[in-house]
Design an enzyme around this catalytic site. Structure first.
Site, PDB file in Angstrom:
ATOM      1  N   GLY A  58       0.830  -1.196   0.000  1.00  5.08           N
ATOM      2  CA  GLY A  58       0.000   0.000   0.000  1.00  5.08           C
ATOM      3  C   GLY A  58       0.863   1.245   0.000  1.00  5.08           C
ATOM      4  O   GLY A  58       2.010   1.211   0.476  1.00  5.08           O
ATOM      5  N   GLN A 116       2.949  10.037   1.237  1.00  4.67           N
ATOM      6  CA  GLN A 116       4.289   9.443   1.358  1.00  4.67           C
ATOM      7  C   GLN A 116       5.215   9.832   0.218  1.00  4.67           C
ATOM      8  O   GLN A 116       6.430   9.731   0.328  1.00  4.67           O
ATOM      9  CB  GLN A 116       4.176   7.904   1.421  1.00  4.67           C
ATOM     10  N   CYS A 143       5.834  -0.191   7.276  1.00  6.29           N
ATOM     11  CA  CYS A 143       5.447   0.950   6.437  1.00  6.29           C
ATOM     12  C   CYS A 143       6.647   1.361   5.606  1.00  6.29           C
ATOM     13  O   CYS A 143       7.773   1.392   6.112  1.00  6.29           O
ATOM     14  CB  CYS A 143       5.006   2.102   7.336  1.00  6.29           C
ATOM     15  N   LEU A 144       6.421   1.700   4.347  1.00  8.39           N
ATOM     16  CA  LEU A 144       7.520   2.131   3.477  1.00  8.39           C
ATOM     17  C   LEU A 144       8.144   3.438   3.980  1.00  8.39           C
ATOM     18  O   LEU A 144       9.260   3.773   3.614  1.00  8.39           O
ATOM     19  CB  LEU A 144       7.029   2.301   2.034  1.00  8.39           C
ATOM     20  N   HIS A 166      -4.521   1.447   7.464  1.00  4.21           N
ATOM     21  CA  HIS A 166      -3.150   1.965   7.555  1.00  4.21           C
ATOM     22  C   HIS A 166      -2.948   3.114   6.549  1.00  4.21           C
ATOM     23  O   HIS A 166      -2.421   4.170   6.909  1.00  4.21           O
ATOM     24  CB  HIS A 166      -2.168   0.810   7.285  1.00  4.21           C
ATOM     25  N   GLU A 167      -3.388   2.904   5.319  1.00  2.03           N
ATOM     26  CA  GLU A 167      -3.192   3.931   4.281  1.00  2.03           C
ATOM     27  C   GLU A 167      -4.043   5.169   4.551  1.00  2.03           C
ATOM     28  O   GLU A 167      -3.598   6.305   4.336  1.00  2.03           O
ATOM     29  CB  GLU A 167      -3.502   3.365   2.889  1.00  2.03           C
ATOM     30  N   HIS A 215      -2.494   7.563   6.874  1.00  2.01           N
ATOM     31  CA  HIS A 215      -1.501   8.456   6.251  1.00  2.01           C
ATOM     32  C   HIS A 215      -2.150   9.744   5.749  1.00  2.01           C
ATOM     33  O   HIS A 215      -1.537  10.807   5.795  1.00  2.01           O
ATOM     34  CB  HIS A 215      -0.845   7.764   5.044  1.00  2.01           C
TER      35      HIS A 215
HETATM   36 NI    NI Z   1       2.521   3.232   5.573  1.00  2.00          NI
END
Ligand code: NI
Length: 171
Positions: A45, A50, A95-96, A137-138, A141
């Site tokens: 995701g 991000q 998470c990225l 989660h997304e 963000h």
């Molecule tokens: Ni994330």
């Protein structure tokens, strides 16, 4: 085109995303670039925040790891909004934007998501388990929240201090 993923403690990750009102080629291109960036990073995701785009745009693909591109299952959510949620589930998240750290987070087990596609058409999706977790989660963000913000306060402080230090050492 690959986009640069911003990582903690970059303050951009605390920004709040604006809703999308124009559904044009630029939006489609951004969504495609985000998918490409997510696949290249082996993520499931990615939220526009991000990659420093302050818009309510999220891409998800639980089959991101598939070698065969035809087995992928890309989703693009524009202006996503969770309208119902139920149950509870705890699972380990990463998470990225939070490098080399994973932790258990409690989420709703089942959600109803309302969103638009890149053409602006409205859709409703009922999701559960990993899909529901990933979407929550997304969507976090998009309001400037990271999964580490869900940790108990003492652990959260420790983890954030350690992550910020790692960044300084590797810079
Ligand atoms: Ni994330």
């Amino acid at each position: 085109m690959l986009l640069q993923i911003h990582t903690f403690p970059d303050p951009i990750l605390k920004q709040v995303a604006q809703s999308i009102e124009v559904f044009d080629d630029a939006l489609r291109k951004t969504a495609d670039d985000m998918l490409e960036t997510m696949y290249a990073s082996n993520g499931i995701g990615l939220a526009a925040i991000q990659v420093a785009i302050l818009k309510q745009l999220v891409v998800v693909d639980l089959l991101s790891g598939s070698e065969d591109e035809s087995e992928r299952d890309p989703h693009i959510f524009v202006n996503p909004n969770i309208t119902e949620q139920s149950g509870e589930t705890i699972s380990e998240e990463g998470c990225l934007s939070v490098e080399e750290f994973r932790a258990e987070v409690k989420r709703a087990e089942r959600i109803t998501l309302e969103y638009q596609d890149v053409e602006g058409q409205p859709h409703t999706l009922v999701a559960e388990d990993l899909m529901a977790i990933c979407i929550q989660h997304e969507l976090d963000h998009l309001r400037g929240v990271l999964f580490i913000d869900h940790l108990p306060s003492l652990k959260q402080k420790m983890v954030k201090r350690r992550l910020a230090k790692q960044v300084r050492l590797s810079a």
